[in-house]
Design an enzyme around this catalytic site. Sequence first.
Site, PDB file in Angstrom:
ATOM      1  N   LYS A   1      13.597  54.647  35.720  1.00 47.55           N
ATOM      2  CA  LYS A   1      14.868  54.851  35.525  1.00 47.55           C
ATOM      3  C   LYS A   1      14.912  56.385  36.410  1.00 47.55           C
ATOM      4  CE  LYS A   1      16.547  52.313  31.685  1.00 47.55           C
ATOM      5  NZ  LYS A   1      16.731  52.775  30.063  1.00 47.55           N
TER       6      LYS A   1
ATOM      7  N   ARG B   1       9.203  48.173  27.682  1.00 45.09           N
ATOM      8  CA  ARG B   1      10.569  47.680  28.826  1.00 45.09           C
ATOM      9  C   ARG B   1      10.316  47.868  29.687  1.00 45.09           C
ATOM     10  NH1 ARG B   1      14.905  46.936  31.724  1.00 45.09           N
ATOM     11  NH2 ARG B   1      16.446  45.321  30.813  1.00 45.09           N
TER      12      ARG B   1
HETATM   13  N1  HH2 Z   1      17.232  49.815  30.214  1.00 47.13           N
HETATM   14  C1  HH2 Z   1      18.144  48.986  30.547  1.00 47.13           C
HETATM   15  C2  HH2 Z   1      18.868  47.714  30.341  1.00 47.13           C
HETATM   16  N2  HH2 Z   1      18.430  47.142  29.536  1.00 47.13           N
HETATM   17  N3  HH2 Z   1      17.842  47.384  26.968  1.00 47.13           N
HETATM   18  C3  HH2 Z   1      17.399  48.199  26.564  1.00 47.13           C
HETATM   19  N4  HH2 Z   1      16.482  47.990  24.978  1.00 47.13           N
HETATM   20  N5  HH2 Z   1      15.931  49.798  26.679  1.00 47.13           N
HETATM   21  C4  HH2 Z   1      16.512  49.659  28.048  1.00 47.13           C
HETATM   22  O1  HH2 Z   1      16.032  51.197  28.117  1.00 47.13           O
HETATM   23  C5  HH2 Z   1      17.008  49.202  28.817  1.00 47.13           C
HETATM   24  C6  HH2 Z   1      17.192  48.181  28.900  1.00 47.13           C
HETATM   25  C7  HH2 Z   1      18.386  48.900  32.802  1.00 47.13           C
HETATM   26  O2  HH2 Z   1      17.014  48.573  33.757  1.00 47.13           O
HETATM   27  P1  HH2 Z   1      17.551  47.242  34.482  1.00 47.13           P
HETATM   28  O3  HH2 Z   1      17.635  45.980  33.915  1.00 47.13           O
HETATM   29  O4  HH2 Z   1      16.380  47.511  35.699  1.00 47.13           O
HETATM   30  O5  HH2 Z   1      19.347  47.907  35.065  1.00 47.13           O
HETATM   31  P2  HH2 Z   1      20.189  47.530  34.806  1.00 47.13           P
HETATM   32  O6  HH2 Z   1      20.821  47.504  34.391  1.00 47.13           O
HETATM   33  O7  HH2 Z   1      20.964  48.177  36.199  1.00 47.13           O
HETATM   34  O8  HH2 Z   1      20.081  45.703  35.148  1.00 47.13           O
END
Ligand code: HH2
Length: 262
Positions: free
Chosen positions: A209, A243
């Site tokens: 992040k 995660r």
């Molecule tokens: N962070 C992201 C997405 N989903 N869900 C939970 N429960 N907690 C988190 O911290 C969280 C989440 C963001 O990460 P990523 O899926 O890699 O990015 P994007 O939202 O751009 O797909």
Amino acid sequence: MTVRLMGVVNVTPDSFSDGGLYLEPEAAIAHGAELADEGADILDVGGESTRPGAAEVGAEEELRRTEPVVADLAALGHTVSIDTSKRVVAEAALDAGATIVNDVTAMRADPEIGALCADRGAVLVLMHMQGTPRTMQDAPAYDDVLDAVRAFLAERIEAAVAAGVAEERIWIDPGIGFGKSLEHNLELLRRLGELRELGRPLLVGTSRKTFIGKVDGSGAEDRIGGTIASSVLAMAEGADVLRVHDVAEAAQATRVAAAILG
Ligand code: HH2
């Protein structure tokens, strides 16, 4: 001390660190299976990016991206969660074998998600976010970020229970990077243990992040060290589920941390 790893399977063209890499179902399924081999206990399948300014995705497209991936990974015997805020997408995923609904809006985008999880006996992850993905990083502000997140999660737990979700099937998440400045993220991670007062399993996502890049100037592809440092410290503060995108590295780090912490 045990912690479970949730591996990220983004079936999106625009996720902040791996957008477009696994947009074809075959690529996403192979990636999910690889993460499981590397030590992921849960595979979190998502079809819509939540990064600041990401384009909204219609339910039909989100369904089209996620459903075949969930179905195949569940059929292979993996524990699958669906990262969505839409009831129809969550329902199709549960039909396809997912057992966890990861809702970054904590049922605010689609309150019917609560009744759905209640009906299916699914685990529901409730995450804190200030604002919406479009606006959340404009000017995040809190009197006390930990107090605000704790009060929000307590209220959302009550709402989920009122919707019929069994309390033991609710997990909570402080939402690192969702409507938070660098200082807010650091303070939440430093004081994470205070969220244990809510009595629910704690999921934490720091993987790749922006706050890591704000500390050392690194880009999203180059944040494994920061991911590991923050994940292990979260674990020491009592996180139950981490995660992560980089499962092999996180698996080794958490195994060694667990051996030391006992
Ligand atoms: N962070 C992201 C997405 N989903 N869900 C939970 N429960 N907690 C988190 O911290 C969280 C989440 C963001 O990460 P990523 O899926 O890699 O990015 P994007 O939202 O751009 O797909």
